[in-house]
Design a protein around this motif. Structure first.
Motif, PDB file in Angstrom:
ATOM      1  N   SER A   1       1.215  -0.790  -0.343  1.00  7.37           N
ATOM      2  CA  SER A   1       0.121   0.134  -0.077  1.00  7.37           C
ATOM      3  C   SER A   1       0.884   1.206  -0.300  1.00  7.37           C
ATOM      4  O   SER A   1       0.849   2.261  -1.031  1.00  7.37           O
ATOM      5  N   GLY A   2       1.692   1.592   0.812  1.00  5.72           N
ATOM      6  CA  GLY A   2       2.621   2.573   1.232  1.00  5.72           C
ATOM      7  C   GLY A   2       3.388   2.920  -0.509  1.00  5.72           C
ATOM      8  O   GLY A   2       3.994   3.989  -0.591  1.00  5.72           O
ATOM      9  N   PHE A   3       3.697   1.930  -0.429  1.00  5.90           N
ATOM     10  CA  PHE A   3       4.737   2.399  -2.032  1.00  5.90           C
ATOM     11  C   PHE A   3       3.717   2.786  -3.721  1.00  5.90           C
ATOM     12  O   PHE A   3       4.102   3.534  -4.360  1.00  5.90           O
ATOM     13  N   SER A   4       2.653   1.876  -3.469  1.00  2.95           N
ATOM     14  CA  SER A   4       1.203   1.921  -4.310  1.00  2.95           C
ATOM     15  C   SER A   4       0.917   3.679  -3.782  1.00  2.95           C
ATOM     16  O   SER A   4       0.297   4.320  -5.057  1.00  2.95           O
ATOM     17  N   ALA A   5       0.728   3.795  -3.196  1.00  2.00           N
ATOM     18  CA  ALA A   5       0.010   5.563  -2.726  1.00  2.00           C
ATOM     19  C   ALA A   5       0.759   6.463  -3.442  1.00  2.00           C
ATOM     20  O   ALA A   5       0.321   7.273  -3.670  1.00  2.00           O
ATOM     21  N   LEU A   6       2.281   6.821  -3.294  1.00  2.00           N
ATOM     22  CA  LEU A   6       3.185   6.915  -3.329  1.00  2.00           C
ATOM     23  C   LEU A   6       2.830   7.223  -5.486  1.00  2.00           C
ATOM     24  O   LEU A   6       2.947   8.809  -5.739  1.00  2.00           O
ATOM     25  N   ALA A   7       3.349   5.712  -6.121  1.00  2.00           N
ATOM     26  CA  ALA A   7       2.525   5.924  -7.248  1.00  2.00           C
ATOM     27  C   ALA A   7       0.967   6.499  -7.495  1.00  2.00           C
ATOM     28  O   ALA A   7       1.173   7.858  -9.057  1.00  2.00           O
ATOM     29  N   ALA A   8       0.311   6.614  -6.942  1.00  2.00           N
ATOM     30  CA  ALA A   8      -1.045   6.777  -6.434  1.00  2.00           C
ATOM     31  C   ALA A   8      -1.121   9.004  -7.079  1.00  2.00           C
ATOM     32  O   ALA A   8      -1.379   9.400  -7.740  1.00  2.00           O
ATOM     33  N   ALA A   9      -0.140   8.966  -5.875  1.00  2.00           N
ATOM     34  CA  ALA A   9      -0.340  10.480  -5.711  1.00  2.00           C
ATOM     35  C   ALA A   9       0.526  11.557  -6.792  1.00  2.00           C
ATOM     36  O   ALA A   9      -0.026  11.663  -7.251  1.00  2.00           O
ATOM     37  N   LEU A  10       1.305  10.600  -7.208  1.00  2.00           N
ATOM     38  CA  LEU A  10       1.898  10.878  -8.998  1.00  2.00           C
ATOM     39  C   LEU A  10       1.489  11.070  -9.784  1.00  2.00           C
ATOM     40  O   LEU A  10       1.777  12.057  -9.864  1.00  2.00           O
ATOM     41  N   VAL A  11       0.564  10.385 -10.437  1.00  2.00           N
ATOM     42  CA  VAL A  11      -0.350  10.200 -10.996  1.00  2.00           C
ATOM     43  C   VAL A  11      -1.133  10.667 -11.032  1.00  2.00           C
ATOM     44  O   VAL A  11      -1.639  11.796 -11.895  1.00  2.00           O
ATOM     45  N   VAL A  12      -1.992  10.751 -10.196  1.00  2.00           N
ATOM     46  CA  VAL A  12      -3.080  11.989  -9.581  1.00  2.00           C
ATOM     47  C   VAL A  12      -3.456  13.167  -9.867  1.00  2.00           C
ATOM     48  O   VAL A  12      -4.012  14.033 -10.379  1.00  2.00           O
ATOM     49  N   GLY A  13      -1.829  13.784  -8.925  1.00  2.00           N
ATOM     50  CA  GLY A  13      -1.838  14.975  -8.748  1.00  2.00           C
ATOM     51  C   GLY A  13      -2.040  15.660  -7.566  1.00  2.00           C
ATOM     52  O   GLY A  13      -2.495  14.771  -6.884  1.00  2.00           O
ATOM     53  N   ALA A  14      -1.254  16.901  -7.453  1.00  2.00           N
ATOM     54  CA  ALA A  14      -1.598  17.542  -6.256  1.00  2.00           C
ATOM     55  C   ALA A  14      -2.896  17.690  -6.007  1.00  2.00           C
ATOM     56  O   ALA A  14      -3.581  18.365  -6.909  1.00  2.00           O
ATOM     57  N   ARG A  15      -3.596  18.181  -4.732  1.00  2.00           N
ATOM     58  CA  ARG A  15      -4.256  19.237  -4.626  1.00  2.00           C
ATOM     59  C   ARG A  15      -4.514  20.600  -4.634  1.00  2.00           C
ATOM     60  O   ARG A  15      -3.141  20.623  -4.725  1.00  2.00           O
TER      61      ARG A  15
END
Lengths: 117, 426
Positions: free
Chosen positions: B171-185
């Motif tokens: 979950s932790g490293f997937s979360a990093l990828a997800a944050a990068l792809v979806v982008g910041a608020r």
């Protein structure tokens, strides 16, 4: 002296504060209110109950300013709060009879002029 | 009933499964408290949606891919849609296969829910649900097979008691990828985006800790020594992490913070997740004290970057899981676990087995999630519009508010066309 009342979208409140700060307007109060200004109603459903929300959360700014600051204040609120869609809010400017700074008892223009710290 | 089934083991595993299911709801409460009020329901719903989505994908294919067959990378489809999963125990187990399936399913569910912390307050709910379904199969089931289902990590000797590989690093490293792809608020880095209810955060963290006794305590699949050791370590490690966090908070800001305490509980539970049944209570306490340090550092450092990994899943789960997996390689003791010693007790080979998991898992989780989200993003928008982000996810995606007052609400008649006016402000 005037009291400038700005009713804006809550999500734009921070932008308004920023714009007021840039316009060097100090001394602001804000409160959370609910209001209706002609925007489309939102439909919400809770189990079997469907409602149209007629009142929306808004933020109400109140800024007491000396006459020279009225236009910059109005401009700043407009700049900060505008999205271009219905529901951006309203600004009311009303005359102010008297102002007193409680700490010093100073009145009127002196009371709405920020002090240097 | 097969004579191999132990009623005590089965009773505990039924209970442990229910405890882990509660963790997903507790996580929803924890996450909901950490976001702004206007997004709190949506944040909670991302976790709740995992109960439905991952529960179904797990039953259909996820369980089979994770636990059927001995393939190095991925299992088979022999248990597709629960085929062959019945009252008989699985392999050498002492509990019905159905209970084993349900317990593992509760792990898949909470892991999917964990990732949502990286993308809350801006990801479209529909895109999230599509992503969650695919991730539960393509990433979780694969990692679970590697660590638990007889895949290559388990084969080469990696020890992972309760999911340092699939759950925490996954979950932790997937979360990093997800944050990068979806982008910041849109307001990230411009405005203060603060937690709206700190009491929810503490209550959520406390309930997570409670559920974690089932999560770790059940990962011995019975009531034997490994479960007992893991259960007690689940008390000790978070307690020590709390103390570390208090001290670091005091040094940094001269105050002990509540959000920090909640974070410390999660970090402690994650640290002991992989190591629970393998290390002594003394080392579990040391792990709590020391293992919290890199997580704290990451939580302080991350918001200074442009990466809006919103609820710090990487720090609390990725880094802590990584630390816990490596800790096994250092301080495992045969006298406590009956399986293997770590480096400090003479077996350097175990450390390298652990290091392989700590290198391969983040690489796969990050890479696969990055590609998966790019794919989903090519099919549908991942992000809400700026307007919707400003209004808040709750109203936009659910048509509900967390704190609805009902003032100014006009009741719409059940038939739908006749309006009953209760209050009409216009």
């Amino acid at each position: 002296m005037k009291l400038v009342i700005g009713i804006v979208r809550p999500e734009k409140a921070n932008d308004v504060l920023e714009a007021l700060y840039r316009a060097e307007v100090r001394g602001v109060s804000m409160s959370r209110i609910q209001g209706h200004g002609g925007e489309l109603e939102q439909v919400q459903t809770y189990r079997g109950t469907t409602v149209k929300m007629g009142l929306f959360d808004k933020v109400r700014f109140e800024v007491a300013v000396s006459d020279g600051f009225v236009d910059p204040t109005v401009q700043a609120i407009c700049d900060g709060a505008r999205t271009g869609e219905v529901g951006d809010g309203k600004i009311f400017v009303v005359p102010l009879e008297q102002a007193v700074r409680i700490r010093t008892g100073a009145g009127d223009e002196a009371a709405v002029t920020p002090v240097e710290h | 009933m097969s004579p191999a089934i132990d009623t005590g083991d089965t009773a505990w595993m039924l209970t442990a499964t229910a405890l882990v299911i509660l963790m997903t709801v507790a996580l929803g409460l924890f996450y909901a408290g950490l976001v702004r009020a206007k997004n709190s329901l949506n944040t909670f719903m991302m976790c709740i949606s995992a109960l439905g989505i991952a529960g179904v994908t797990w039953a259909l294919v996820g369980y089979s891919l994770a636990f059927d067959g001995e393939g190095a990378i991925i299992g088979g489809l022999g248990h597709f849609a629960l085929q062959g999963v019945g009252f008989e125990p699985r392999g050498e187990g002492t509990i019905p296969h159905l209970v084993f399936f349900a317990f593992q399913g509760s792990f898949c569910i909470i892991t999917v829910a964990l990732i949502s912390g990286a993308v809350v307050e801006r990801m479209r709910f529909g895109a999230w649900m599509v992503f969650a379904a695919l991730w539960s199969v393509l990433v979780y089931a694969v990692l679970a097979h590697w660590a638990f289902g007889g895949g290559w990590l388990a084969e080469q000797g990696t020890l992972d008691f309760a999911g340092g590989v699939p759950v925490e690093m996954g979950s932790g490293f997937s979360a990093l990828a997800a944050a990068l792809v979806v982008g910041a608020r849109k307001d990230y880095g411009r405005q203060a985006l603060l937690p709206h209810n700190t009491v929810y955060i503490l209550l959520g963290a406390g309930l997570l800790w409670f559920g974690w006794f089932g999560f770790n305590g059940g990962s011995g699949f019975g009531t034997g020594n490994p479960s007992v050791l893991a259960f007690t370590n689940t008390l000790l490690t978070p307690a020590c992490s709390l103390i570390t966090w208090f001290v670091l908070d005091l040094i940094r800001g001269r105050k002990v913070t509540a959000v920090g305490a909640a974070t410390a509980i999660i970090v402690g539970c994650v640290l002991i997740t992989p190591a629970g049944g393998f290390i002594s209570p003394g080392w579990a306490m040391a792990l709590g004290f020391l293992g919290a340090l890199p997580c704290y550092a990451m939580i302080v450092w991350r918001p200074r970057t442009r990466v809006d990994e919103t609820l710090d899943v990487l720090a609390a789960h990725g880094v802590a899981g990584f630390t816990g997996i490596l800790a096994i390689g250092l301080v495992a003791q045969i006298s406590w676990n009956g399986i293997a010693d770590g480096l400090f007790y003479g077996d350097a080979g175990q450390f390298w087995s652990q290091a392989a998991a700590a290198a391969a898992t983040p690489a796969y989780a990050f890479g696969a999630t990055f590609l998966l989200l790019k794919l989903v993003g090519a099919l549908m928008p991942l992000r809400s519009t700026e307007h919707d982000e400003a209004v808040g996810m709750d109203i936009v995606y659910h048509g509900e508010e967390a704190y609805a007052s009902g003032e100014g609400a006009i009741l719409v008649a059940p038939e739908g066309d006749e309006e009953v006016l209760v209050a009409n402000p216009s």
